[in-house]
Design a protein around this motif. Structure first.
Motif, PDB file in Angstrom:
ATOM      1  N   UNK A  34       0.810  -1.213   0.000  1.00  0.00           N
ATOM      2  CA  UNK A  34       0.000   0.000   0.000  1.00  0.00           C
ATOM      3  C   UNK A  34       0.849   1.271   0.000  1.00  0.00           C
ATOM      4  N   UNK A  35       2.155   1.161   0.291  1.00  0.00           N
ATOM      5  CA  UNK A  35       3.028   2.332   0.278  1.00  0.00           C
ATOM      6  C   UNK A  35       3.227   2.784  -1.170  1.00  0.00           C
ATOM      7  N   UNK A  36       3.134   4.083  -1.411  1.00  0.00           N
ATOM      8  CA  UNK A  36       3.256   4.622  -2.759  1.00  0.00           C
ATOM      9  C   UNK A  36       4.417   5.611  -2.784  1.00  0.00           C
ATOM     10  N   UNK A  37       5.264   5.447  -3.769  1.00  0.00           N
ATOM     11  CA  UNK A  37       6.370   6.393  -3.928  1.00  0.00           C
ATOM     12  C   UNK A  37       5.838   7.633  -4.637  1.00  0.00           C
ATOM     13  N   UNK A  38       6.037   8.787  -4.029  1.00  0.00           N
ATOM     14  CA  UNK A  38       5.559  10.034  -4.617  1.00  0.00           C
ATOM     15  C   UNK A  38       6.677  10.677  -5.438  1.00  0.00           C
ATOM     16  N   UNK A  65      -4.384  11.638  -8.354  1.00  0.00           N
ATOM     17  CA  UNK A  65      -3.013  11.219  -8.070  1.00  0.00           C
ATOM     18  C   UNK A  65      -2.135  12.312  -7.505  1.00  0.00           C
ATOM     19  N   UNK A  66      -2.606  13.569  -7.553  1.00  0.00           N
ATOM     20  CA  UNK A  66      -1.830  14.674  -6.993  1.00  0.00           C
ATOM     21  C   UNK A  66      -2.052  14.719  -5.486  1.00  0.00           C
ATOM     22  N   UNK A  67      -0.944  14.741  -4.746  1.00  0.00           N
ATOM     23  CA  UNK A  67      -1.015  14.778  -3.282  1.00  0.00           C
ATOM     24  C   UNK A  67      -0.943  16.206  -2.761  1.00  0.00           C
ATOM     25  N   UNK A  68      -0.114  17.053  -3.406  1.00  0.00           N
ATOM     26  CA  UNK A  68       0.006  18.429  -2.933  1.00  0.00           C
ATOM     27  C   UNK A  68       0.442  19.342  -4.073  1.00  0.00           C
ATOM     28  N   UNK A  69       0.092  20.617  -3.924  1.00  0.00           N
ATOM     29  CA  UNK A  69       0.478  21.641  -4.887  1.00  0.00           C
ATOM     30  C   UNK A  69       0.656  22.951  -4.141  1.00  0.00           C
ATOM     31  N   UNK A  70       1.769  23.641  -4.399  1.00  0.00           N
ATOM     32  CA  UNK A  70       2.029  24.925  -3.749  1.00  0.00           C
ATOM     33  C   UNK A  70       2.659  25.865  -4.773  1.00  0.00           C
ATOM     34  N   UNK A  71       1.881  26.890  -5.169  1.00  0.00           N
ATOM     35  CA  UNK A  71       2.374  27.867  -6.132  1.00  0.00           C
ATOM     36  C   UNK A  71       2.970  29.048  -5.389  1.00  0.00           C
ATOM     37  N   UNK A  72       4.190  29.418  -5.758  1.00  0.00           N
ATOM     38  CA  UNK A  72       4.884  30.553  -5.160  1.00  0.00           C
ATOM     39  C   UNK A  72       4.654  31.778  -6.040  1.00  0.00           C
ATOM     40  N   UNK A  73       3.906  32.747  -5.515  1.00  0.00           N
ATOM     41  CA  UNK A  73       3.533  33.957  -6.265  1.00  0.00           C
ATOM     42  C   UNK A  73       4.761  34.749  -6.706  1.00  0.00           C
ATOM     43  N   UNK A  74       5.763  34.849  -5.847  1.00  0.00           N
ATOM     44  CA  UNK A  74       6.936  35.661  -6.173  1.00  0.00           C
ATOM     45  C   UNK A  74       7.862  34.980  -7.169  1.00  0.00           C
ATOM     46  N   UNK A  80       4.870  20.423  -6.954  1.00  0.00           N
ATOM     47  CA  UNK A  80       3.817  19.407  -6.884  1.00  0.00           C
ATOM     48  C   UNK A  80       4.400  18.078  -6.428  1.00  0.00           C
ATOM     49  N   UNK A  81       3.555  17.311  -5.761  1.00  0.00           N
ATOM     50  CA  UNK A  81       3.888  15.952  -5.350  1.00  0.00           C
ATOM     51  C   UNK A  81       2.751  15.073  -5.859  1.00  0.00           C
ATOM     52  N   UNK A  82       3.107  13.995  -6.583  1.00  0.00           N
ATOM     53  CA  UNK A  82       2.066  13.173  -7.183  1.00  0.00           C
ATOM     54  C   UNK A  82       2.504  11.725  -7.318  1.00  0.00           C
ATOM     55  N   UNK A  83       1.519  10.862  -7.458  1.00  0.00           N
ATOM     56  CA  UNK A  83       1.721   9.434  -7.679  1.00  0.00           C
ATOM     57  C   UNK A  83       1.830   9.237  -9.190  1.00  0.00           C
ATOM     58  N   UNK A  84       3.044   8.917  -9.668  1.00  0.00           N
ATOM     59  CA  UNK A  84       3.227   8.824 -11.124  1.00  0.00           C
ATOM     60  C   UNK A  84       2.634   7.554 -11.730  1.00  0.00           C
ATOM     61  N   UNK A  85       2.019   6.700 -10.908  1.00  0.00           N
ATOM     62  CA  UNK A  85       1.287   5.566 -11.472  1.00  0.00           C
ATOM     63  C   UNK A  85      -0.147   5.980 -11.820  1.00  0.00           C
ATOM     64  N   UNK A  86      -0.559   7.187 -11.329  1.00  0.00           N
ATOM     65  CA  UNK A  86      -1.914   7.680 -11.597  1.00  0.00           C
ATOM     66  C   UNK A  86      -1.934   8.893 -12.527  1.00  0.00           C
ATOM     67  N   UNK A  87      -0.853   9.656 -12.587  1.00  0.00           N
ATOM     68  CA  UNK A  87      -0.826  10.855 -13.423  1.00  0.00           C
ATOM     69  C   UNK A  87       0.601  11.150 -13.848  1.00  0.00           C
ATOM     70  N   UNK A  88       0.757  12.215 -14.644  1.00  0.00           N
ATOM     71  CA  UNK A  88       2.087  12.616 -15.097  1.00  0.00           C
ATOM     72  C   UNK A  88       2.146  14.135 -15.208  1.00  0.00           C
ATOM     73  N   UNK A  89       3.325  14.652 -15.503  1.00  0.00           N
ATOM     74  CA  UNK A  89       3.495  16.104 -15.563  1.00  0.00           C
ATOM     75  C   UNK A  89       2.652  16.747 -16.659  1.00  0.00           C
TER      76      UNK A  89
END
Length: 142
Positions: A34-38, A65-74, A80-89
């Motif tokens: 059940x462990x997934x490499x992000x 499949x995306x676990x987190x996303x943080x956009x830096x305004x400046x 992004x952190x994602x499960x590459x077995x579910x999505x891609x860039x």
């Protein structure tokens, strides 16, 4: 007769211990599978303000499949952190583009860009993925 009874009792004890160990091994295997490499990535995304941040991050988080996303305004950069077995860039870039924002790989959807609030309509020539110390732009303090 005593030896036979004692032998049978020892065999039963060993069998029970063996069954317990096998059950324990199966449980451990289930946990490990059940462990997934992000996968993590950072790339440029044009935008101006806090509303842009919200829209960009929500678009990315809507991708399965995306676990987190943080956009830096400046820095004009998203992490992004994602499960590459579910999505891609590409899928992540496409979600941002569909919401009207440019990435360092694709230009944003023009119709979606036109529907963005005025403060979110960014300069299509602005630099992205800025390095080092970035001074805030007075115009982008929305």
């Amino acid at each position: 007769m005593r030896k036979v009874i004692l032998g049978v009792a020892m065999l039963a004890t060993i069998s029970l211990a063996s069954c317990k160990n096998e059950a324990k091994k199966e449980t451990e295997t289930e946990t490990k599978t059940k462990e997934v490499a992000m996968t993590t990535a950072a790339f440029g995304v044009r935008g101006n303000c806090g509303m842009c941040k919200s829209t960009i991050e929500n678009a990315v988080k809507g991708v399965d499949g995306v676990a987190s996303a943080d956009w830096d305004k400046l820095k004009k950069q998203i992490n992004v952190s994602f499960d590459d077995s579910k999505t891609n860039l590409d899928a992540i870039h496409n979600a941002i583009v569909a919401s009207g924002y440019d990435t360092d790989k694709f230009e944003g959807n023009e119709e979606a860009y036109g529907n963005l609030p005025g403060c979110c309509q960014f300069d299509h020539n602005m630099e992205m993925s800025l390095k080092g110390d970035v001074k805030p732009d007075e115009k982008s303090n929305h």
